[in-house]
Write a protein that holds these residues in place. Structure first.
Motif, PDB file in Angstrom:
ATOM      1  N   ALA A 132     -28.400 -28.466  15.524  1.00 19.72           N
ATOM      2  CA  ALA A 132     -28.385 -27.967  16.899  1.00 19.72           C
ATOM      3  C   ALA A 132     -29.023 -28.946  17.865  1.00 19.72           C
ATOM      4  N   THR A 152     -23.677 -14.154  24.561  1.00 18.25           N
ATOM      5  CA  THR A 152     -24.749 -15.100  24.231  1.00 18.25           C
ATOM      6  C   THR A 152     -26.121 -14.487  24.490  1.00 18.25           C
ATOM      7  N   TYR A 174     -29.691 -20.080  17.335  1.00 20.85           N
ATOM      8  CA  TYR A 174     -28.557 -21.005  17.274  1.00 20.85           C
ATOM      9  C   TYR A 174     -27.805 -20.941  15.950  1.00 20.85           C
ATOM     10  N   LYS A 175     -28.296 -20.156  15.009  1.00 18.78           N
ATOM     11  CA  LYS A 175     -27.669 -20.087  13.690  1.00 18.78           C
ATOM     12  C   LYS A 175     -26.561 -19.040  13.679  1.00 18.78           C
ATOM     13  N   THR A 204     -28.725 -13.819  21.467  1.00 20.55           N
ATOM     14  CA  THR A 204     -30.005 -14.526  21.527  1.00 20.55           C
ATOM     15  C   THR A 204     -31.170 -13.551  21.486  1.00 20.55           C
ATOM     16  N   ASN A 262     -22.451 -23.648  25.558  1.00 17.28           N
ATOM     17  CA  ASN A 262     -22.825 -22.982  24.310  1.00 17.28           C
ATOM     18  C   ASN A 262     -22.347 -21.540  24.261  1.00 17.28           C
ATOM     19  N   PHE A 305     -27.331 -30.532  21.224  1.00 15.80           N
ATOM     20  CA  PHE A 305     -28.005 -30.310  22.501  1.00 15.80           C
ATOM     21  C   PHE A 305     -28.186 -31.628  23.253  1.00 15.80           C
ATOM     22  N   ASP A 363     -15.985 -26.499  17.276  1.00 16.54           N
ATOM     23  CA  ASP A 363     -16.978 -26.808  18.301  1.00 16.54           C
ATOM     24  C   ASP A 363     -16.384 -27.723  19.365  1.00 16.54           C
ATOM     25  N   MET A 418     -20.291 -19.855  21.282  1.00 14.83           N
ATOM     26  CA  MET A 418     -20.780 -18.677  20.560  1.00 14.83           C
ATOM     27  C   MET A 418     -19.795 -17.522  20.620  1.00 14.83           C
TER      28      MET A 418
END
Length: 359
Positions: free
Chosen positions: A105, A265, A280-281, A269, A160, A109, A223, A164
Motif C-alpha cells: 500500500a 470507502t 487498506y487490506k 475504513t 482509492n 500511495f 488496480d 475499493m
C-alpha cells in the motif's frame, strides 16, 4: 444546423467512435494480459470469489483507448486534457505493476502522490478557498496551501475509493458511466467544450469496458483500471466549473457525484478501524458484500448501488442552482443520511457475521 445541434452531433459521434475503439482495443488488451500473465487467479487471497482465472486487462484497455481517442480527435491541443492524462499514466503504471507483481500500500500511495504532484504542477487543483465568493475567507498564502492539501486529499481519496468500490463485476465501471454522463451534460451546460468531448470519450470507452466486465467478467479492471478511472474522473471534477448560483452552493457538488465510492470507502475504513483491521487490506466487507449478506441478489445489489449514484448525482445538479443556505442544508442532510446508512449496515453486518467483530 445550429452550433448547439452541431455540438450534439459531434458528441454523439465521439461516444460511438469511442465505443468502437474500445471494442477493438479491449479484446487485444485481454490477449496481451494473458500473454504477460497479468491474471487474477482464484484463491490467491481470501477476498476473491471468482472461480476462473481472469485477465486484469481493464487498465490497459481503458488507457490505450483513451489515448487513441485523444490523439484522433486532436484533444491533445486542449491544455486541460494532457494535464489530466499525463499524471493518470503514472497512476496506471503503478497499478499495472501491482496487477502483475503485487505492490504494498505504501508504494501505491507514493505513486498516487507523485501523480497528484504532477497534476498540481500543471495547475489542475482545487481553488475554492482562494475564491472571494466562498463563505470561508483565508489570507492568500494560507488559502493557497489549504487548497493544495485539499487537492491531494481529494485526488488520492477518490482514486482509492474507485479501487475499493471495484468489489463486484460491473460495479465500478457502471459508476464511471454514470459520473462521466453527468460531467458530459454539465460541461455542455457550462460551455466547457473540451471537457464535454473528453467526458464523451470516457463515457463511450466505459461502455465497451462494461461489456467485458459485466458478470461473469471476461476481464477485471484491476488496480490499473479502477485507480486510473478514479484519478481521471476526480481531475475532471476539479476542472469542471458549474454555472451555479454561487460557489458557496456548488463547492460540494463533486463530492455528491462520487457519493457511492465515497460512502463505500468511508464505511469500510470506519468498520475496519473499529474491528482492528488494516483499512487498506482487501476483505469481503464492502457495501456490495453486505447487501448480498442481507439476502440481496448479486445483480440487484450492484443495480441499487448504481441507482444510488444516479439519484445523488441528480440531487447534486439541482443543489448547484439553489441559494447557498438551502444548498448547504441539503448537503448536511446528505451527510446525516450517509452516517445513518453506515451505522445500519455496520450493525447488520456484525449481527450476521459475529466473528467479524474482533477479527
Amino acid at each position: 444546423m445550429t452550433i448547439l445541434d452541431k455540438n450534439y452531433f459531434d458528441l454523439a459521434l465521439l461516444i460511438l467512435s469511442s465505443l468502437f475503439v474500445g471494442f477493438i482495443i479491449t479484446p487485444a488488451s485481454i490477449w496481451f494480459a494473458k500473454k504477460l500473465d497479468i491474471i487474477d487467479y482464484p484463491g490467491r487471497t481470501t477476498h476473491q470469489i471468482h472461480k476462473n482465472p481472469t485477465p486484469r486487462a481493464g487498465g490497459i484497455a481503458i488507457m490505450l483507448s483513451l489515448l487513441i481517442m485523444i490523439l484522433l480527435n486532436q484533444l491533445w491541443d486542449h491544455a486541460e486534457i494532457p494535464w489530466i492524462f499525463i499524471p493518470a499514466v503514472v497512476v496506471f503504471s503503478f497499478g499495472l505493476w501491482d496487477d502483475k507483481h503485487g505492490m504494498n500500500a505504501s508504494a501505491k500511495f507514493i505513486g498516487q502522490l507523485l501523480a497528484v504532484t504532477i497534476l498540481i504542477f500543471f495547475d489542475v487543483r482545487v481553488k475554492f478557498l482562494e475564491s472571494q465568493s466562498f463563505f470561508i475567507q483565508l489570507n492568500g498564502t494560507l488559502a493557497y496551501w489549504a487548497d493544495i492539501i485539499i487537492t491531494y486529499f481529494w485526488m488520492v481519496g477518490i482514486t482509492n475509493a474507485f479501487n475499493m468500490v471495484d468489489s463486484m463485476d460491473g460495479l465500478a465501471i457502471g459508476l464511471c458511466q454514470i459520473i462521466s454522463a453527468f460531467f458530459l451534460f454539465l460541461s455542455m451546460v457550462s460551455g466547457q467544450s473540451s471537457l464535454a468531448y473528453f467526458s464523451a470519450i470516457i463515457f463511450g470507452i466505459s461502455f465497451s469496458a462494461a461489456f467485458y466486465n459485466r458478470r461473469p467478467a471476461k476481464m477485471f479492471l484491476g488496480d490499473s483500471g479502477a485507480q486510473s478511472l478514479g484519478f481521471v474522473l476526480a481531475a475532471v471534477a476539479i476542472i469542471y466549473h458549474p454555472k451555479a448560483f454561487s460557489q458557496t452552493s456548488s463547492w460540494f457538488s463533486p463530492i455528491m457525484f462520487f457519493s457511492v465510492p465515497i460512502f463505500d470507502t468511508s464505511m469500510v475504513t470506519i468498520s475496519r478501524i473499529l474491528r482492528g483491521l488494516p483499512f487498506y487490506k482487501a476483505n469481503l466487507d464492502h457495501t456490495y458484500h453486505r447487501l448480498v449478506a442481507l439476502g440481496w441478489d448479486q445483480n440487484r445489489a450492484v443495480a441499487i448501488m448504481q441507482i444510488g449514484g444516479v439519484v445523488f448525482g441528480l440531487v447534486s445538479i439541482c443543489v448547484v442552482y439553489l441559494p447557498p443556505f438551502t444548498a448547504n442544508v441539503i448537503f448536511a442532510i446528505w451527510i446525516i443520511i450517509f452516517v445513518a446508512l453506515i451505522y445500519l449496515l455496520e450493525k447488520s453486518f456484525t449481527a450476521y457475521n459475529p466473528n467479524q467483530k474482533n477479527n
